[in-house]
Motif scaffolding. Structure first.
Motif, PDB file in Angstrom:
ATOM      1  N   VAL A 290      28.446  40.837  33.088  1.00  0.00           N
ATOM      2  CA  VAL A 290      29.242  41.812  33.822  1.00  0.00           C
ATOM      3  C   VAL A 290      28.320  42.991  34.139  1.00  0.00           C
ATOM      4  O   VAL A 290      27.774  43.622  33.229  1.00  0.00           O
TER       5      VAL A 290
ATOM      6  N   GLU B   6      34.941  40.061  40.923  1.00  0.00           N
ATOM      7  CA  GLU B   6      35.776  39.983  39.728  1.00  0.00           C
ATOM      8  C   GLU B   6      35.616  41.322  39.003  1.00  0.00           C
ATOM      9  O   GLU B   6      34.538  41.616  38.480  1.00  0.00           O
TER      10      GLU B   6
ATOM     11  N   ALA C 178      30.682  39.569  38.968  1.00  0.00           N
ATOM     12  CA  ALA C 178      31.488  40.295  37.976  1.00  0.00           C
ATOM     13  C   ALA C 178      30.933  41.703  37.798  1.00  0.00           C
ATOM     14  O   ALA C 178      29.743  41.880  37.516  1.00  0.00           O
TER      15      ALA C 178
END
Ligand code: PLP
Length: 218
Positions: A20, A62, A41
Motif C-alpha cells: 500500500v 484501491e 493500492a
C-alpha cells in the motif's frame, strides 16, 4: 524517483505481501506517477484529502484509510474505502456499522492494535481485540479482515521485532479462536523504516510512504 523506489521495493517484497503506497500529503501527480508504474493500492490518513483524491483520481485505485477517523467524517471516507485499517474504538465500529446499514454497503475493516509502542495511544489492547471479535455478530455491515499495527518508533531492531512478533501471535491466536470469521486473513504491519522486519514476522500488507514518495511537507 518514485518509479525507481517502487521497483526496488517490489523487487524485495515477497509475492503475496501487498504494497500500500501511503500518499498522504503528496500531490495528485505523485500518485499518478506511481499509478502509471502499475501501483493500485494507496493509503491516506485525512478524511478530506482521502475523499478529494478518491473522487478525482482513477476509479480503479484501491483506497486504504489508515488514519484516525472521527464518526462525523464517515461520509468522506466510507463511500470510497476499499479497507478501513484504523478502527480503534467500539464507538467507531458501531458508527461504521450504522453507516453501512443506512447506505447498503458492507465495510471491510482492520482492527488497529495498540502493541507496546508508547507513542501511539490509538488502538485496541490485545484483550480488547478478542472481546470485539467475540461480538462480530452485532456488526453485520462490517467485514473484519484482520489487524493493523505499528511498531515502537525506535532504531532498536530487537524492540521492533518484538512488537511485530507480539501482533503476529495475537493475529494467529484470533484466527484460532474465531475460525468461522470469514476472510480474517490480513495483517497490516510494516512501514518505510521497518517493513523488512514486519515481512519476516508474517506481514500480509505493508504501508510505505516516505520510501516511495520521499519526505512529506507538513
Ligand atoms: C504515514 C503512515 C504510514 C507510512 O509511513 P512511512 O514511514 O512514510 O512509510 C504507514 N502507516 C500509517 C498508519 C501512517 O500514518
Amino acid at each position: 524517483m518514485i518509479a525507481f523506489n517502487l521497483e526496488r521495493i517490489n523487487k524485495e517484497l515477497p509475492s503475496g505481501v501487498k504494497l500500500v503506497a501511503v500518499s498522504k500529503f503528496h500531490p495528485f501527480e505523485a500518485i499518478l506517477e506511481a499509478y502509471n508504474e502499475g501501483q493500485r493500492a494507496f493509503g491516506e490518513n485525512r478524511p478530506q484529502e482521502f475523499a478529494a483524491k478518491a473522487v478525482q483520481l482513477p476509479q480503479d485505485i484501491e483506497w486504504h484509510f489508515i488514519g484516525h477517523l472521527q464518526t462525523n467524517k464517515l461520509k468522506l471516507v466510507l463511500p470510497y474505502a476499499y479497507l478501513v485499517e484504523s478502527i480503534d474504538t467500539l464507538h467507531l465500529l458501531e458508527a461504521v456499522n450504522n453507516w453501512g446499514e443506512k447506505n447498503g454497503k458492507v465495510i471491510s475493516v482492520l482492527l488497529e492494535v495498540h502493541i507496546g509502542a508508547e507513542e501511539t495511544k490509538q488502538g485496541f489492547t490485545p484483550s480488547e481485540v478478542k472481546a470485539v471479535l467475540q461480538m462480530t455478530g452485532e456488526f453485520p455491515y462490517v467485514r473484519f479482515r484482520g489487524l493493523m499495527g505499528m511498531a515502537s518508533h525506535t532504531d532498536d531492531e530487537d524492540a521492533v521485532a518484538a512488537d511485530f512478533a507480539g501482533i503476529k501471535s495475537l493475529f494467529d491466536e484470533c484466527r484460532g479462536l474465531f475460525p468461522t470469521l470469514d476472510g480474517f486473513d490480513q495483517l497490516s504491519i510494516g512501514m518505510s523504516d521497518d517493513w523488512p522486519i514486519a515481512v519476516r514476522h508474517g506481514s500480509t500488507e505493508v504501508r510505505i510512504g516516505t520510501a516511495i514518495f520521499g519526505n512529506r511537507e507538513y
